[in-house]
Scaffold this active site. Structure first.
Site, short mmCIF file in Angstrom:
data_model
loop_
_atom_site.label_atom_id
_atom_site.label_comp_id
_atom_site.label_asym_id
_atom_site.label_seq_id
_atom_site.Cartn_x
_atom_site.Cartn_y
_atom_site.Cartn_z
NE ARG A 1 -4.19 -1.74 0.37
CZ ARG A 1 -4.47 -2.61 -0.61
NH1 ARG A 1 -3.75 -2.61 -1.72
NH2 ARG A 1 -5.47 -3.45 -0.48
CG HIS B 1 -3.87 0.27 -6.40
ND1 HIS B 1 -4.02 0.84 -5.16
CD2 HIS B 1 -3.99 -1.08 -6.19
CE1 HIS B 1 -4.24 -0.11 -4.26
NE2 HIS B 1 -4.23 -1.29 -4.86
#
Lengths: 311, 311
Positions: free
Chosen positions: A226, A274
């Site tokens: 993340r 992402h």
């Protein structure tokens, strides 16, 4: 038979496909896509990426909350009562996609694709030394299911693998380390470091100057965890000194990455938006239904989150 | 004991390392680096990338010619008498490096890295759909040792694999096709086509408009064979129409690729400067010595070239 209702909050196209699948393949469940939830007291399961604020408290008959992604860090755990099981998504589509992403990133850094991309821009044909994978030590931060899945193709390619986790693990083909001392040992034997940790208060900001200093000079970094794992200014500084040679980042602190962010124009950084993995429509809904069946049989669902660890 | 002499013509640094290795590890062989050959009638083995013109005819006691690379297409076969065995290099370093390159290229095209590279240049964060490898059919042109080595990590990642060769083959995990009809069948089921053929009069120019037309629209191409396999103008035309969506090329017709060549600036092409694999110093010399031992025992060396096929 009364149909138990699942409320879905997430990408609408996937929600429609899931609703169709549930209608077609089950006779005791139905899936409703937010914002067409109907009577909220009929909802027994919530499958959500980020639910609207306050929604959970308006579901009096809620029995479980399922993240539609691999993590639960996007959820505000404080809003979900402790007695409600919270479950992350474990489904083969995510592991297969993420394994492929991590393998691509490791290979791209092993072969120094950032240099070849920069050379192509300048019409320069210049070979760097070719080294076999067996001479490039890859280390995985995090040894959960996704890391273990990614280890398989990396091992098939011949990369020597080590990994690090909070508690001790024993995984064939991976030299396993744990705890603070284990992290030091791991970093010392690392040419390419891959972050696959869950984002928790303990792991936030772990990819920072002190960790980088523990790596051999010129190591490379993959962040497939993340954005919150990385202290972005520290990466830029480590690239500047050459402590880190290159990085491939699929996640950033702010997503979308702002247009003026220095990562965009950095020749030693490869950015992807992402896309490491996403829950696949069919394997994802199958996994969700299987977990609802487990909950209804009184079994623990796969991917049950330990609230104390936040993953 | 008389030491049999190997003459080496190739990259000098590797030659010096090989000479040291032979001196250290054997008591009956010596390796001389061109241009320090000494008396040419002492030379029994030639290990060469491209030998100087006319050299072979000046070696009266030559017993075998070894390519120091995976192919023999760089050699003028007409200058090597038919009774002299000609041997290509088979050593694990080449297979490991090339497997890694091919895997990287397939993954880069599977995930459409050319688009993300172009987007990064423009500071654009835009996700493309994420699909698991099992939905992307990879086809290998050529089913020799290198292709079979590359198939292992690709299979571990979940890509459905097929392959094509001149004659029939039967390889677990690869749907094998052969001959002209087999090629048509292979192309029809291809999302990413990988060329790993030897360059011979039969395979030169195979990657051309007729072959591209047999692929599903939008297929992608990896050339890890030789530049001579590809008709470069046909690739540019196929990219223009969208018949081919993207390509990763490690080899080009002219190497180094000339600075004004249209491949350099093409957003749908990734170029690397012939770095797919290179013969590794230690595993390469071990393979060469093992082959000399085979020749001296009257056995066939590994990688013996069939002159009729030119590989």
């Amino acid at each position: 038979m009364r149909r138990r209702a699942i409320l879905y909050c997430g990408a609408v196209a996937r929600g429609r496909a899931w609703a169709d699948f549930v209608a077609r393949e089950t006779d005791d469940l139905e899936l409703r896509v937010w914002t067409e939830a109907g009577a909220l007291d009929a909802i027994e399961y919530l499958a959500a990426w980020i639910p609207p604020p306050g929604l959970v408290t308006r579901l009096p008959n809620l029995r479980a909350v399922f993240s539609v992604g691999a993590g639960v860090d996007q959820l505000d755990l404080a809003t979900i009562p402790d007695h409600i099981p919270l479950v992350r998504m474990i489904e083969p589509g995510i592991s297969e996609c993420l394994s492929a992403y991590v393998t691509m990133a490791v290979l791209a850094l092993h072969r120094d694709l950032p240099t070849y991309i920069a050379q192509q821009r300048e019409s320069v044909w210049r070979e760097l030394p070719v080294r076999p994978p067996r001479e490039c030590r890859v280390s995985l931060l995090g040894l959960g299911r996704l890391a273990q899945a990614a280890a398989k193709p990396l091992a098939a390619l011949g990369f020597p693998l080590a990994g690090w986790s909070r508690g001790p693990q024993d995984i064939p083909g991976i030299a396993c380390h744990h705890g603070a001392e284990g992290l030091t040992t791991l970093l010392e034997r690392t040419d390419i470091l891959v972050c696959l940790l869950p984002l928790t208060p303990e792991t936030a900001g772990i990819l920072a100057a002190p960790l980088f200093a523990g790596l051999p000079r010129g190591a490379a970094l993959v962040n497939a965890g993340r954005g919150g794992h990385l202290v972005e200014a520290d990466l830029l500084a480590a690239l500047e000194t050459g402590q880190i040679s290159a990085a491939m980042l699929d996640v950033t602190a702010e997503e979308p990455l702002p247009p003026k962010h220095p990562f965009w124009g950095h020749e030693r950084i490869l950015i992807t938006p992402h896309v490491g993995a996403s829950t696949q429509t069919e394997t994802g809904i199958r996994a969700l239904i299987a977990n609802i069946r487990r909950v209804e049989r009184g079994e623990a669902p796969e991917g049950l989150v330990d609230r104390a660890c936040a993953y």
